[in-house]
Motif scaffolding. Structure first.
Motif, short mmCIF file in Angstrom:
data_model
loop_
_atom_site.label_atom_id
_atom_site.label_comp_id
_atom_site.label_asym_id
_atom_site.label_seq_id
_atom_site.Cartn_x
_atom_site.Cartn_y
_atom_site.Cartn_z
N MET A 1 0.81 -1.12 0.02
CA MET A 1 -0.07 0.07 0.20
C MET A 1 0.90 1.29 -0.11
N THR A 2 0.61 2.12 -0.87
CA THR A 2 1.34 3.47 -1.10
C THR A 2 0.78 4.22 0.36
N LEU A 7 -3.75 6.38 3.61
CA LEU A 7 -4.29 7.68 4.04
C LEU A 7 -5.88 7.64 3.76
N TYR A 8 -6.16 7.12 2.43
CA TYR A 8 -7.25 6.84 1.71
C TYR A 8 -8.17 5.78 2.63
N ALA A 9 -7.55 4.76 3.16
CA ALA A 9 -8.07 3.68 4.01
C ALA A 9 -8.41 4.45 5.42
N LEU A 127 -3.52 0.52 10.92
CA LEU A 127 -3.37 1.16 9.68
C LEU A 127 -2.23 2.35 9.85
N GLY A 128 -1.30 1.98 9.49
CA GLY A 128 0.00 2.86 9.70
C GLY A 128 0.94 2.44 10.91
N ASP A 129 1.64 3.62 11.21
CA ASP A 129 2.70 3.43 12.21
C ASP A 129 2.11 2.95 13.49
N PRO A 130 2.62 1.85 14.21
CA PRO A 130 2.29 1.74 15.46
C PRO A 130 2.24 2.69 16.54
N ALA A 131 3.32 3.47 16.43
CA ALA A 131 3.58 4.31 17.33
C ALA A 131 2.28 5.69 17.42
N LEU A 212 -7.89 -2.41 0.21
CA LEU A 212 -7.54 -1.92 1.91
C LEU A 212 -6.42 -2.86 2.31
N PRO A 213 -5.55 -2.24 3.02
CA PRO A 213 -4.40 -3.16 3.40
C PRO A 213 -5.11 -4.42 3.94
N GLU A 214 -4.27 -5.39 3.87
CA GLU A 214 -4.68 -6.86 4.50
C GLU A 214 -3.94 -6.70 5.92
#
Length: 425
Positions: A1-2, A7-9, A127-131, A212-214
């Motif tokens: 995913m880019t 961000l769209y997700a 969705l994204g950085d865990p931090a 969507l990211p799996e």
């Protein structure tokens, strides 16, 4: 995913928080409206909340099992389809002015919402950085708060007519005239819920067409856990007093929230002599207070132990409800607006305290806490029955019991120093 797709997700998943927030916060408008259109008692009108929250009780575990097999995207799409179908069912329900039909539509709609809520809370955190997971869920929850503010305003303008007939006025009408009036009242929900259904379908199409990211979740269960049945796992979890009392606290909190806000317009009409639309405006003020309370409470938690805030807010709400029961005119309504402010941080705080230390059993434990939402199906009918037997002000003695238990739950957890908010409703 880019990065753009991610961000769209996030934007799409965040919209889910807004959608179920709108639906849930239209219930305080529907309760007095359907009471009038379908000629109901207070007890009968409270079944609007019962149908809604019963779906939250029944669906979380089936939703979790469905998503384990078909993924978060599959669960979200099914949730959106159920949500839209429930909204569309309002059209024929209003056409025949059948209260049981309305309740069925609400159950279908909130079955979809239960799928969305089961998926969105954990999905947005990964969705994204865990931090930055906590910031993402707080951002998404803010749209839930925005929906809570806008829904009563929208419902007050587009659903409520502002015209309520007295028994004497009804008695002076012919059966045909009364039927025309009641049908017109019922039909006012058709367009708003048709629009909601179309918006939800649009979101479903956007999610279906875009990847969507799996999310690959590690199975943390031990070999011994894998051999156990679902019932056995639930019973083992319920043996933990922390989780058990947390589920009960969530039961009482959601029941209190549903009852306090669900009968708000009815209370304002009776206790303060307000017109329907004026009462809806005050309900909007209560929703704003709820949102402000959520943001301010989240900020204050950086400096003060969240458990102490939960205990303090619970006692404040007991005091405010006593004022609402004993005062007259607008003072009692202002007290209820204060209750909305101080109960705003309770759901995420109770939720987070309840699932502390569950480790690999956190997901199932979370589903059980979500099932505690069934309090919203049980407490309002109790309030409705009290109102039918006495008056609506005395019915507000019931939530006092709820907040006293929440204080007990907070008191038991005063030694907990750090609580990370992981869910919103």
């Amino acid at each position: 995913m880019t990065k753009n797709n991610n961000l769209y997700a996030i934007a799409l998943i965040t919209s889910l928080f807004f959608l179920w927030g709108v639906a849930l916060n239209l219930n305080p408008i529907l309760i007095p409206h359907l009471k009038k259109a379908c000629e109901l008692t207070d007890l009968q009108s409270s079944l609007v909340d019962s149908a809604s929250y019963l779906a939250y009780f029944i669906l979380p575990i089936p939703a979790a099992l469905f998503m384990k097999r078909y993924g978060y995207k599959g669960g979200i799409l099914l949730g959106l389809i159920l949500f839209a179908c429930g909204a569309f069912l309002f059209f024929p329900a209003a056409a025949v002015r059948n209260f049981a039909f309305f309740l069925s539509a609400l159950f279908v709609l909130f079955s979809g919402a239960a799928f969305l809520e089961t998926a969105a809370n954990p999905y947005i955190t990964v969705l994204g950085d865990p931090a930055t997971a906590t910031r993402r869920i707080n951002f998404s929850q803010s749209f839930n708060g925005l929906a809570a503010t806008l829904a009563p305003l929208i419902g007050g303008v587009f659903i409520l007519s502002g015209k309520t007939l007295s028994p004497a006025q009804k008695a002076g009408m012919t059966p045909d005239q009364l039927n025309v009036y009641l049908n017109k009242e019922a039909s006012s929900v058709q367009v708003p819920y048709l629009v909601i259904g179309l918006v939800v379908l649009t979101v479903a199409i956007l999610i279906f067409r875009k990847p969507l990211p799996e999310i690959i979740e590690e199975d943390m269960e031990t070999a011994e856990d894998e051999k156990r049945s679902l019932i056995q796992k639930i019973l083992i979890l319920l043996s933990k007093k922390q989780l058990r009392t947390g589920i009960i606290a969530q039961f009482f909190y959601v029941g209190a929230q549903a009852g306090v806000l669900g009968f708000f317009i009815r209370f304002s009409e009776r206790a303060a002599g307000m017109e329907e639309k004026t009462a809806a405006a005050f309900l909007t003020a209560a929703a704003v207070g709820f949102m402000v309370g959520r943001f301010s409470g989240t900020y204050v938690m950086k400096f003060i132990n969240p458990v102490k805030i939960l205990a303090t807010y619970s006692l404040i709400n007991v005091f405010l409800l006593l004022l609402a029961v004993t005062l007259d005119a607008k003072f009692s309504v202002f007290a209820l607006i204060g209750v909305a402010f101080f109960m705003s941080i309770m759901f995420p705080t109770i939720f987070s305290l309840s699932i502390r230390g569950l480790g690999s059993k956190t997901k199932l434990g979370s589903s059980l806490v979500i099932m505690g939402i069934v309090g919203g199906a049980i407490i309002p009918p109790i309030m409705g029955k009290v109102s039918d037997l006495s008056n609506i002000q005395y019915a507000y003695l019931v939530p006092i019991v709820c907040f006293l238990f929440i204080f007990y739950f907070a008191y038991r957890n005063l030694k907990v120093k750090k609580v990370e908010m992981v869910a919103a409703h």
